[in-house]
Design an enzyme around this catalytic site. Structure first.
Site, PDB file in Angstrom:
ATOM      1  NE  ARG A   1     -43.644 -63.372 117.642  1.00 46.25           N
ATOM      2  CZ  ARG A   1     -43.287 -63.766 118.739  1.00 46.25           C
ATOM      3  NH1 ARG A   1     -43.436 -63.111 119.937  1.00 46.25           N
ATOM      4  NH2 ARG A   1     -42.460 -64.984 118.739  1.00 46.25           N
TER       5      ARG A   1
ATOM      6  N   GLY B   1     -39.270 -70.215 120.365  1.00 47.37           N
ATOM      7  CA  GLY B   1     -39.312 -71.745 120.797  1.00 47.37           C
ATOM      8  C   GLY B   1     -39.842 -72.441 120.028  1.00 47.37           C
TER       9      GLY B   1
ATOM     10  CE  LYS C   1     -34.167 -69.784 131.402  1.00 47.92           C
ATOM     11  NZ  LYS C   1     -35.174 -70.483 132.019  1.00 47.92           N
TER      12      LYS C   1
ATOM     13  N   GLY D   1     -38.238 -63.835 118.653  1.00 45.76           N
ATOM     14  CA  GLY D   1     -38.804 -62.802 118.999  1.00 45.76           C
ATOM     15  C   GLY D   1     -37.959 -61.575 119.008  1.00 45.76           C
TER      16      GLY D   1
HETATM   17  P1  ADP Z   1     -35.040 -64.793 120.911  1.00 46.78           P
HETATM   18  O1  ADP Z   1     -36.216 -64.117 121.395  1.00 46.78           O
HETATM   19  O2  ADP Z   1     -34.619 -64.253 119.724  1.00 46.78           O
HETATM   20  O3  ADP Z   1     -35.464 -66.253 120.771  1.00 46.78           O
HETATM   21  P2  ADP Z   1     -33.980 -64.817 123.557  1.00 46.78           P
HETATM   22  O4  ADP Z   1     -35.327 -64.592 124.170  1.00 46.78           O
HETATM   23  O5  ADP Z   1     -33.239 -66.041 123.922  1.00 46.78           O
HETATM   24  O6  ADP Z   1     -33.933 -64.548 121.928  1.00 46.78           O
HETATM   25  O7  ADP Z   1     -32.914 -63.713 123.986  1.00 46.78           O
HETATM   26  C1  ADP Z   1     -32.857 -62.444 123.884  1.00 46.78           C
HETATM   27  C2  ADP Z   1     -32.247 -61.673 125.054  1.00 46.78           C
HETATM   28  O8  ADP Z   1     -31.064 -61.987 125.249  1.00 46.78           O
HETATM   29  C3  ADP Z   1     -32.287 -60.115 124.667  1.00 46.78           C
HETATM   30  O9  ADP Z   1     -33.257 -59.472 125.476  1.00 46.78           O
HETATM   31  C4  ADP Z   1     -30.881 -59.528 124.992  1.00 46.78           C
HETATM   32  O10 ADP Z   1     -30.763 -58.515 125.886  1.00 46.78           O
HETATM   33  C5  ADP Z   1     -30.326 -60.985 125.759  1.00 46.78           C
HETATM   34  N1  ADP Z   1     -28.984 -61.049 125.863  1.00 46.78           N
HETATM   35  C6  ADP Z   1     -28.188 -61.175 124.971  1.00 46.78           C
HETATM   36  N2  ADP Z   1     -26.713 -61.272 125.439  1.00 46.78           N
HETATM   37  C7  ADP Z   1     -26.860 -61.100 126.483  1.00 46.78           C
HETATM   38  C8  ADP Z   1     -25.852 -61.030 127.588  1.00 46.78           C
HETATM   39  N3  ADP Z   1     -24.578 -61.092 127.079  1.00 46.78           N
HETATM   40  N4  ADP Z   1     -26.498 -60.804 128.760  1.00 46.78           N
HETATM   41  C9  ADP Z   1     -27.623 -60.922 128.807  1.00 46.78           C
HETATM   42  N5  ADP Z   1     -28.550 -60.841 128.092  1.00 46.78           N
HETATM   43  C10 ADP Z   1     -28.021 -60.842 126.915  1.00 46.78           C
HETATM   44 MG    MG Z   2     -37.157 -63.888 123.330  1.00 45.62          MG
END
Ligand code: ADP
Ligand code: MG
Length: 402
Positions: A35, A377, A200, A353
């Site tokens: 970023r 988001g 989430k 991110g």
């Molecule tokens: P982004 O930032 O790309 O939008 P998110 O913030 O939604 O992604 O999710 C990223 C997190 O999800 C990572 O820290 C990863 O460790 C976690 N994650 C992925 N798979 C699992 C899982 N099976 N159980 C718990 N956490 C998970």
């Molecule tokens: Mg994230």
């Protein structure tokens, strides 16, 4: 949308840039500077035009008060390295330090203000409190440039209220991001595949519902998938589960079926005793996760299945890692999806991110993807069809004339 060109001659003008410098930190160390690098071109451009550049941003979620763990100081240092020019740092947001630093700026100089979220006014839901902070921020500058794409979905003072108080323009990063996302919401080449993972499901259910009318295929992994497995009646052991979302997920899956959207779920899961590096690990069927295990990644058969469902696409949007990629033992699913995206003959967009950090951490060159978005988001809300407060503020027709 006004661009920086529309702001006229910037020599001697104080320009406040809202950037997204919300980088992952481990202690005081920046673990992914994507970023910062993405924000640098707009800052360079303004500096080259002779502006006195005031960069403002947030980092993490401090609780409306100074907290050294969330200081932007290391980010300012890294910004100086990326820009190849000195960057000052103000130890407060709008107080004496910020005012003195701004007063000392010469043409082309750059200062980074301390984390905006150290002031409760930045994120306040109370309009008056937010306005008061926005007034003080705006008073530092003669013009505003909105370039913090990852924060555009926030109705925060620096994103939403400040542009109304100053002549404003949209920065190059935001322009680029919006251009790519408009290709996804317009008439994307088909098959159009969306891959969702991450932690989430409640964050992402809205986008799923909105995309059902547009996509051909939804591929789902990561922590959110266990809520899907549960909705199908399977037990998920100690895996991440949002019990209160199970019914909503079930109804989304039914809608998908009615609309002819293919939903692809994992067939096997990497089940671990814990998320630590030394955990015991087994691959189990997705419908047979043992009660004492955590699903930490999609399994190898799922990785192959997902890759096959991605490779023949002409448009792919991917948000959210397939597993806990931060641990090498749980990174294979994310690696397989990233690899499959690089083989697509068409537009590939990686948003989020953690997803962006994951592809870089796994050693993929950025140019193997069509676009790596800086916003999670914000890109999801854009794809959901929501109006982004920060974008509304920048495109507002009642622009203050400079
Ligand atoms: P982004 O930032 O790309 O939008 P998110 O913030 O939604 O992604 O999710 C990223 C997190 O999800 C990572 O820290 C990863 O460790 C976690 N994650 C992925 N798979 C699992 C899982 N099976 N159980 C718990 N956490 C998970
Ligand atoms: Mg994230």
């Amino acid at each position: 949308m006004k661009t920086i060109d529309d702001l006229g001659d910037l020599r001697g003008k104080r320009v406040l840039v809202r950037s997204d410098l919300n980088v992952p930190l481990d202690g005081g160390t920046i673990t992914d500077d994507g970023r910062i690098r993405a924000s640098a071109p707009t800052i360079s451009d303004l500096s080259d035009r002779g502006a006195r550049v005031i960069v403002c941003a947030h980092l993490g979620r401090p609780k409306g008060a100074p907290d050294p763990a969330y200081s932007l100081a290391p980010v300012a240092d890294r910004m100086a390295e990326v820009l190849g020019r000195p960057v000052q740092f103000a130890t407060d947001t709008v107080g004496d330090a910020a005012q003195a630093a701004v007063a000392a700026l010469g043409d082309g100089d750059v200062v980074v203000l301390e984390n905006l979220r150290f002031d409760p006014g930045e994120t306040s839901k109370d309009d008056a409190e937010r306005s008061a902070f926005a007034d003080r921020l705006a008073a530092l500058a003669d013009a505003y440039v909105g370039d913090g794409f990852g924060a555009l979905h926030r109705k925060h003072a620096s994103v939403y209220d400040v542009p109304a108080r100053l002549p404003h323009a949209v920065g190059g990063l935001v322009r680029k991001e919006i251009e790519v996302l408009e290709r996804l919401t317009g008439d994307p080449d088909r098959p159009y595949v969306v891959v969702l993972g991450g932690s989430k499901v409640s964050d992402k259910l809205g986008v799923i519902d909105n995309l059902l009318g547009r996509v051909d295929r939804l591929v789902i992994g990561g922590g959110m998938v266990f809520t899907f497995l549960k909705a199908q009646g399977h037990e998920v052991g100690k895996s991440l589960l949002e019990q209160d979302q199970v019914d909503a997920v079930r109804s989304s899956v039914e809608q998908a079926a009615a609309k002819g959207v293919e939903i692809v779920l994992p067939v096997d899961i990497v089940a671990a005793t814990s998320l630590d590096a030394d955990a015991d690990i087994d691959v189990v069927a997705a419908d047979a996760i043992p009660a004492d295990r955590i699903g930490a990644d999609i399994g190898p058969r799922s990785a192959e299945l997902f890759a096959g469902k991605i490779r023949d696409a002409r448009t792919v949007f991917w948000n959210g890692p397939m597993g806990v990629f931060e641990q090498e033992a749980f990174a294979d699913g994310t690696r397989a999806v990233a690899e499959a995206l690089t083989e697509v003959d068409g537009l590939t967009v990686v948003g989020g991110g953690d997803s962006a950090a994951a592809v870089r951490q796994l050693g993929f060159a950025e140019d193997r993807f069509g676009h790596i978005s800086t916003g999670g988001g914000a890109s999801l809300e854009f794809l959901e069809g929501k109006t982004l407060p920060g974008l509304t503020a920048l495109t507002d027709s009642t622009d203050t004339k400079g």
